[in-house]
Write a protein that holds these residues in place. Structure first.
Motif, PDB file in Angstrom:
ATOM      1  N   VAL A  73       0.817  -1.220   0.000  1.00 32.71           N
ATOM      2  CA  VAL A  73       0.000   0.000   0.000  1.00 32.71           C
ATOM      3  C   VAL A  73       0.847   1.265   0.000  1.00 32.71           C
ATOM      4  CG1 VAL A  73      -1.926  -1.166   1.132  1.00 32.71           C
ATOM      5  CG2 VAL A  73      -0.195  -0.014   2.530  1.00 32.71           C
ATOM      6  N   GLY A  74       2.163   1.119  -0.087  1.00 36.47           N
ATOM      7  CA  GLY A  74       3.027   2.290  -0.115  1.00 36.47           C
ATOM      8  C   GLY A  74       3.058   3.042   1.192  1.00 36.47           C
ATOM      9  N   ALA A  75       3.025   2.328   2.317  1.00 36.82           N
ATOM     10  CA  ALA A  75       3.038   2.971   3.631  1.00 36.82           C
ATOM     11  C   ALA A  75       4.466   3.231   4.086  1.00 36.82           C
ATOM     12  CB  ALA A  75       2.317   2.104   4.651  1.00 36.82           C
ATOM     13  N   ARG A  76       4.647   4.326   4.795  1.00 40.10           N
ATOM     14  CA  ARG A  76       5.974   4.643   5.317  1.00 40.10           C
ATOM     15  C   ARG A  76       6.266   3.878   6.606  1.00 40.10           C
ATOM     16  NH1 ARG A  76       8.354  10.575   7.255  1.00 40.10           N
ATOM     17  NH2 ARG A  76      10.346   9.745   8.021  1.00 40.10           N
ATOM     18  N   TYR A  77       5.245   3.693   7.428  1.00 39.91           N
ATOM     19  CA  TYR A  77       5.439   3.023   8.715  1.00 39.91           C
ATOM     20  C   TYR A  77       4.552   1.783   8.794  1.00 39.91           C
ATOM     21  CZ  TYR A  77       7.354   7.570  10.117  1.00 39.91           C
ATOM     22  OH  TYR A  77       8.090   8.721  10.182  1.00 39.91           O
ATOM     23  N   GLY A  78       5.017   0.791   9.518  1.00 37.05           N
ATOM     24  CA  GLY A  78       4.221  -0.416   9.739  1.00 37.05           C
ATOM     25  C   GLY A  78       4.569  -1.033  11.073  1.00 37.05           C
ATOM     26  N   ALA A  79       3.628  -1.761  11.635  1.00 30.68           N
ATOM     27  CA  ALA A  79       3.853  -2.444  12.911  1.00 30.68           C
ATOM     28  C   ALA A  79       2.911  -3.623  13.017  1.00 30.68           C
ATOM     29  CB  ALA A  79       3.642  -1.489  14.088  1.00 30.68           C
ATOM     30  N   LEU A  80       3.319  -4.599  13.797  1.00 30.27           N
ATOM     31  CA  LEU A  80       2.461  -5.745  14.087  1.00 30.27           C
ATOM     32  C   LEU A  80       2.487  -5.967  15.594  1.00 30.27           C
ATOM     33  CD1 LEU A  80       2.332  -9.075  12.093  1.00 30.27           C
ATOM     34  CD2 LEU A  80       1.944  -9.009  14.539  1.00 30.27           C
ATOM     35  N   GLY A  81       1.332  -5.837  16.198  1.00 33.85           N
ATOM     36  CA  GLY A  81       1.212  -6.060  17.639  1.00 33.85           C
ATOM     37  C   GLY A  81       0.693  -7.450  17.908  1.00 33.85           C
ATOM     38  N   VAL A  82       1.452  -8.237  18.669  1.00 33.42           N
ATOM     39  CA  VAL A  82       1.056  -9.600  19.023  1.00 33.42           C
ATOM     40  C   VAL A  82       0.373  -9.559  20.377  1.00 33.42           C
ATOM     41  CG1 VAL A  82       1.859 -11.948  19.444  1.00 33.42           C
ATOM     42  CG2 VAL A  82       2.996 -10.543  17.715  1.00 33.42           C
ATOM     43  N   LEU A  83      -0.808 -10.156  20.467  1.00 39.78           N
ATOM     44  CA  LEU A  83      -1.576 -10.134  21.714  1.00 39.78           C
ATOM     45  C   LEU A  83      -1.067 -11.176  22.697  1.00 39.78           C
ATOM     46  CD1 LEU A  83      -5.201  -9.795  20.280  1.00 39.78           C
ATOM     47  CD2 LEU A  83      -3.712  -7.983  21.096  1.00 39.78           C
ATOM     48  N   ALA A 156      -6.911  -6.884  11.741  1.00 35.05           N
ATOM     49  CA  ALA A 156      -6.609  -7.971  12.676  1.00 35.05           C
ATOM     50  C   ALA A 156      -6.104  -9.196  11.911  1.00 35.05           C
ATOM     51  CB  ALA A 156      -7.851  -8.332  13.487  1.00 35.05           C
ATOM     52  N   ILE A 157      -5.211  -9.952  12.544  1.00 36.49           N
ATOM     53  CA  ILE A 157      -4.694 -11.209  11.994  1.00 36.49           C
ATOM     54  C   ILE A 157      -5.185 -12.345  12.881  1.00 36.49           C
ATOM     55  CG2 ILE A 157      -2.630 -12.572  11.528  1.00 36.49           C
ATOM     56  CD1 ILE A 157      -1.147 -10.015  10.925  1.00 36.49           C
ATOM     57  N   SER A 158      -5.880 -13.295  12.269  1.00 35.64           N
ATOM     58  CA  SER A 158      -6.445 -14.421  13.017  1.00 35.64           C
ATOM     59  C   SER A 158      -5.693 -15.704  12.686  1.00 35.64           C
ATOM     60  CB  SER A 158      -7.930 -14.605  12.678  1.00 35.64           C
ATOM     61  OG  SER A 158      -8.674 -13.455  13.037  1.00 35.64           O
ATOM     62  N   VAL A 159      -5.531 -16.546  13.694  1.00 40.98           N
ATOM     63  CA  VAL A 159      -4.955 -17.869  13.528  1.00 40.98           C
ATOM     64  C   VAL A 159      -5.924 -18.873  14.137  1.00 40.98           C
ATOM     65  CG1 VAL A 159      -3.027 -19.385  14.110  1.00 40.98           C
ATOM     66  CG2 VAL A 159      -2.597 -16.984  13.591  1.00 40.98           C
ATOM     67  N   ARG A 160      -6.421 -19.767  13.301  1.00 42.31           N
ATOM     68  CA  ARG A 160      -7.411 -20.768  13.735  1.00 42.31           C
ATOM     69  C   ARG A 160      -8.615 -20.126  14.429  1.00 42.31           C
ATOM     70  NH1 ARG A 160      -6.409 -26.109  13.577  1.00 42.31           N
ATOM     71  NH2 ARG A 160      -4.337 -26.781  12.892  1.00 42.31           N
ATOM     72  N   GLY A 161      -9.077 -19.024  13.879  1.00 45.32           N
ATOM     73  CA  GLY A 161     -10.285 -18.383  14.384  1.00 45.32           C
ATOM     74  C   GLY A 161     -10.063 -17.484  15.583  1.00 45.32           C
ATOM     75  N   GLU A 162      -8.852 -17.399  16.128  1.00 50.18           N
ATOM     76  CA  GLU A 162      -8.561 -16.528  17.257  1.00 50.18           C
ATOM     77  C   GLU A 162      -7.666 -15.381  16.811  1.00 50.18           C
ATOM     78  OE1 GLU A 162      -6.944 -18.663  20.516  1.00 50.18           O
ATOM     79  OE2 GLU A 162      -8.686 -19.962  20.775  1.00 50.18           O
ATOM     80  N   ILE A 163      -7.917 -14.195  17.381  1.00 48.84           N
ATOM     81  CA  ILE A 163      -7.115 -13.027  17.017  1.00 48.84           C
ATOM     82  C   ILE A 163      -5.703 -13.222  17.563  1.00 48.84           C
ATOM     83  CG2 ILE A 163      -6.886 -10.536  17.163  1.00 48.84           C
ATOM     84  CD1 ILE A 163      -9.303 -11.464  15.587  1.00 48.84           C
ATOM     85  N   TYR A 164      -4.731 -13.245  16.640  1.00 53.50           N
ATOM     86  CA  TYR A 164      -3.327 -13.409  17.026  1.00 53.50           C
ATOM     87  C   TYR A 164      -2.679 -12.053  17.295  1.00 53.50           C
ATOM     88  CZ  TYR A 164       1.654 -14.484  16.551  1.00 53.50           C
ATOM     89  OH  TYR A 164       3.003 -14.595  16.766  1.00 53.50           O
ATOM     90  N   GLY A 165      -3.032 -11.083  16.492  1.00 48.46           N
ATOM     91  CA  GLY A 165      -2.456  -9.748  16.639  1.00 48.46           C
ATOM     92  C   GLY A 165      -3.072  -8.806  15.633  1.00 48.46           C
ATOM     93  N   ASP A 166      -2.543  -7.589  15.595  1.00 49.04           N
ATOM     94  CA  ASP A 166      -3.082  -6.562  14.706  1.00 49.04           C
ATOM     95  C   ASP A 166      -1.967  -5.949  13.880  1.00 49.04           C
ATOM     96  OD1 ASP A 166      -5.842  -6.622  15.620  1.00 49.04           O
ATOM     97  OD2 ASP A 166      -5.058  -5.815  17.503  1.00 49.04           O
ATOM     98  N   LEU A 167      -2.282  -5.734  12.615  1.00 50.51           N
ATOM     99  CA  LEU A 167      -1.343  -5.131  11.673  1.00 50.51           C
ATOM    100  C   LEU A 167      -1.713  -3.666  11.495  1.00 50.51           C
ATOM    101  CD1 LEU A 167       0.942  -5.454   9.569  1.00 50.51           C
ATOM    102  CD2 LEU A 167      -0.795  -6.233   7.942  1.00 50.51           C
ATOM    103  N   TYR A 168      -0.752  -2.792  11.739  1.00 52.64           N
ATOM    104  CA  TYR A 168      -0.983  -1.351  11.658  1.00 52.64           C
ATOM    105  C   TYR A 168      -0.094  -0.743  10.572  1.00 52.64           C
ATOM    106  CZ  TYR A 168      -2.573  -2.338  16.440  1.00 52.64           C
ATOM    107  OH  TYR A 168      -3.179  -2.878  17.543  1.00 52.64           O
ATOM    108  N   LEU A 169      -0.682   0.106   9.739  1.00 56.37           N
ATOM    109  CA  LEU A 169       0.061   0.820   8.708  1.00 56.37           C
ATOM    110  C   LEU A 169      -0.268   2.297   8.823  1.00 56.37           C
ATOM    111  CD1 LEU A 169      -0.743  -1.658   5.829  1.00 56.37           C
ATOM    112  CD2 LEU A 169       1.438  -1.478   7.025  1.00 56.37           C
TER     113      LEU A 169
END
Length: 443
Positions: A73-83, A156-169
Motif C-alpha cells: 500500500v506504499g506505507a511509510r510506517y508499519g507495525a504488528l502487535g502480538v496479543l 486484525a490477523i487471526s490464527v485458527r479463528g482466534e485473534i493473534y495480533g493486529d497489523l498497523y500501517l
C-alpha cells in the motif's frame, strides 16, 4: 439552398459526437488503468504471500508480514502487535519504517500496551481506516519522541479463528489517506499471514519433536576414566528434519575405550531407525576383544546387510588401548571424514588415512586399520561431515579451517571445546552435526 439546409443538422452534430467519443475513450482509459492497477496489486499480493510462506522462523515471518504490507500500500510506517494469551493487551510489537534517528528518539519508551487507537482495534477487530488519528474518539496521543502520524490502516490477523495480533500501517508515501483498495489488499494479506504463522508454529513443534526424538536416540557418555570425554549434537538448520548422525563411547575390558561416530544417509524416520540399529549392533560387536576396528566394521557391514536393508552409512571406529606408560590409538573408517588429533602444544594433525568404503556399499571388502601413539593430554576429535560441509568450499579447505579453530580453542575444558566448535564451525549449517572429543590423561 434546400440541400445545404438539409446537411446542416448533421454537421452540427459532429462536434457533439467527438466530445462523446473522447469522453468514452477517457472512460475506457480509466477503466484500463484501474484494471492494470488491480492486476499489479494482485501480483504484488501473490508475491507477498509467497515471500511470507517461505519463512520458517516466527520472528522472520512477523517482520516479513509488516514489510510486505507496507510495500503493498506504499506505507511509510508499519507495525504488528502480538496479543498476550488473554487477548487483552499487546505483549510484542514489531515495527518497520523508522529511521535511525526516530528509533533513537523512541529509545526507552515502553512497549505499547494496547491503549488508544491500537486498543480500539483489539476490542473491535474489524478493519479500521482513519484519516486523522488525533481526531478519532479513541485517540490517546503519542508518547514523546514518536514520529508524527496522521493516517492509519489497521487489520486484525487471526490464527485458527482466534485473534493473534493486529497489523498497523500509517502514512501513505503519496500523502493520501488509505482507501478501500488498500484495505482489501491488506485484509487479503492478513488472511494469508494467519496461515503462515500457523504453519511456522507447526514447523516449530515438528522441529522440537524431531530434535527431542533424535537426542533420545543418542547416549549419555559413561565415565571413561582416566580419560575425559564430551560430545554435542546439533540438528540441521532446516526444521522438521530427523538426522542420522550419532556418536558413542564404550569402556571395554582391559582399560580399553572404544569411540565411534557415524552418519546414516537421509533425514527421516528411516535414517533415525537405521542409526539406532547400527549403533546397537556395533556395541555388541565391540566386545570381541581380539578384533581390530577394521574387522569390526566389516563384520558390522555384513551383519547389517543380512538383517536389514539399511541405507548407506559412514562411520569411524577407534580403540584407545594402554601401551606401556601411554596409549595407542587404533582406528578404521568406513568412508567417514578423518578425526583430528590436537597435541598438548595445540598443534593439530588431521589423521588422514585410507578411508575404506561406507557401510552398505560392498560388505565383502575389508577396511584398513591405522595406528599411532597418543601423547599425554592430547585431544582426539571425531565429527560428522555436517560440521565442515559448505557448498562454497572443498572438504580439504573446511578441514583446515576446523583444524585452525581446534588449535585456537584447545586450551578450553573439553565440554567448552566441543561447544565452541559446534558454534563456530566452517559449514553452512544445512546438515545436522555430531562431535565427540576424548582427552588423554596427564603423564
Amino acid at each position: 439552398m434546400a440541400a445545404e439546409e438539409h446537411e446542416y443538422p448533421e454537421q452540427a452534430q459532429l462536434p457533439d459526437l467527438r466530445v462523446r467519443l473522447r469522453t468514452e475513450l477517457n472512460h475506457i482509459d480509466e477503466q484500463l488503468r484501474a484494471l492494470l492497477d488491480a492486476m499489479d496489486r494482485m501480483q504484488g499480493l501473490l508475491d507477498a504471500v509467497v515471500a511470507i510462506s517461505r519463512e520458517v522462523e516466527l520472528p522472520a515471518v512477523l517482520q516479513r508480514i509488516v514489510t510486505t504490507a507496507m510495500d503493498l500500500v506504499g506505507a511509510r510506517y508499519g507495525a504488528l502487535g502480538v496479543l498476550n494469551e488473554s487477548g487483552e493487551r499487546l505483549e510484542e510489537f514489531i515495527t518497520a519504517g523508522l529511521d535511525p534517528q526516530e528509533r533513537e528518539d523512541l529509545a526507552g519508551t515502553d512497549l505499547p500496551s494496547g491503549k488508544g487507537v491500537l486498543g480500539h482495534l483489539i476490542t473491535h477487530p474489524e478493519p479500521l481506516r482513519i484519516g486523522d488519528i488525533r481526531a478519532h474518539p479513541s485517540s490517546a496521543g503519542f508518547p514523546p519522541g514518536h514520529p508524527c502520524m496522521r493516517t492509519l490502516l489497521g487489520v486484525a490477523i487471526s490464527v485458527r479463528g482466534e485473534i493473534y495480533g493486529d497489523l498497523y500501517l500509517s502514512e501513505r508515501r503519496d500523502g493520501q489517506p488509505f482507501d478501500v483498495h488498500d484495505e482489501n489488499v491488506v485484509m487479503a494479506l492478513a488472511s494469508a499471514a494467519g496461515i503462515a504463522i500457523e504453519n511456522v508454529r507447526l514447523f516449530e513443534r515438528v522441529r522440537v519433536g524431531a530434535e527431542q526424538f533424535q537426542r533420545l536416540l543418542l547416549p549419555t557418555l559413561p565415565d571413561l576414566a582416566p580419560f575425559s570425554a564430551a560430545a554435542v549434537y546439533r540438528p540441521a538448520a532446516e526444521p522438521s528434519r530427523l538426522g542420522g548422525d550419532w556418536y558413542d563411547a564404550i569402556p571395554l575390558p582391559g582399560g580399553v575405550v572404544a569411540v565411534v561416530i557415524g552418519d546414516v544417509v537421509g533425514h527421516d524416520l528411516h535414517a533415525a531407525a537405521a542409526m539406532a540399529s547400527t549403533r546397537n549392533m556395533l556395541r555388541a560387536l565391540l566386545f570381541d576383544r581380539g578384533s581390530p576396528p577394521g574387522a569390526v566394521l566389516t563384520r558390522l557391514d555384513r551383519t547389517l546387510q543380512a538383517v536389514t536393508p539399511n541405507p548407506v552409512t559412514t562411520t569411524a571406529l577407534a580403540r584407545i588401548e594402554p601401551e606401556g606408560a601411554g596409549w595407542r590409538l587404533r582406528w578404521s573408517t568406513a568412508g567417514h571424514v578423518p578425526p583430528l588429533l590436537v597435541t598438548p602444544d595445540h598443534r593439530v594433525e588431521i589423521l588422514a588415512a585410507e578411508p575404506g568404503l561406507p557401510l552398505g556399499v560392498a560388505p565383502e571388502e575389508p577396511r584398513p586399520d591405522h595406528a599411532r601413539l597418543l601423547p599425554p593430554e592430547a585431544t582426539l576429535l571425531f565429527f560428522t561431515d555436517g560440521l565442515i560441509e559448505h557448498p562454497a568450499h572443498d572438504i580439504d579447505t573446511s578441514l583446515s579451517e576446523l583444524a585452525e579453530l581446534a588449535s585456537e580453542r584447545a586450551h578450553l575444558p573439553l565440554e567448552d571445546f566441543v561447544h565452541a566448535l559446534a558454534e563456530q564451525h566452517p559449514s553452512d549449517g544445512h546438515d545436522d552435526m555430531a562431535l565427540l572429543a576424548l582427552r588423554t590423561p596427564p603423564a
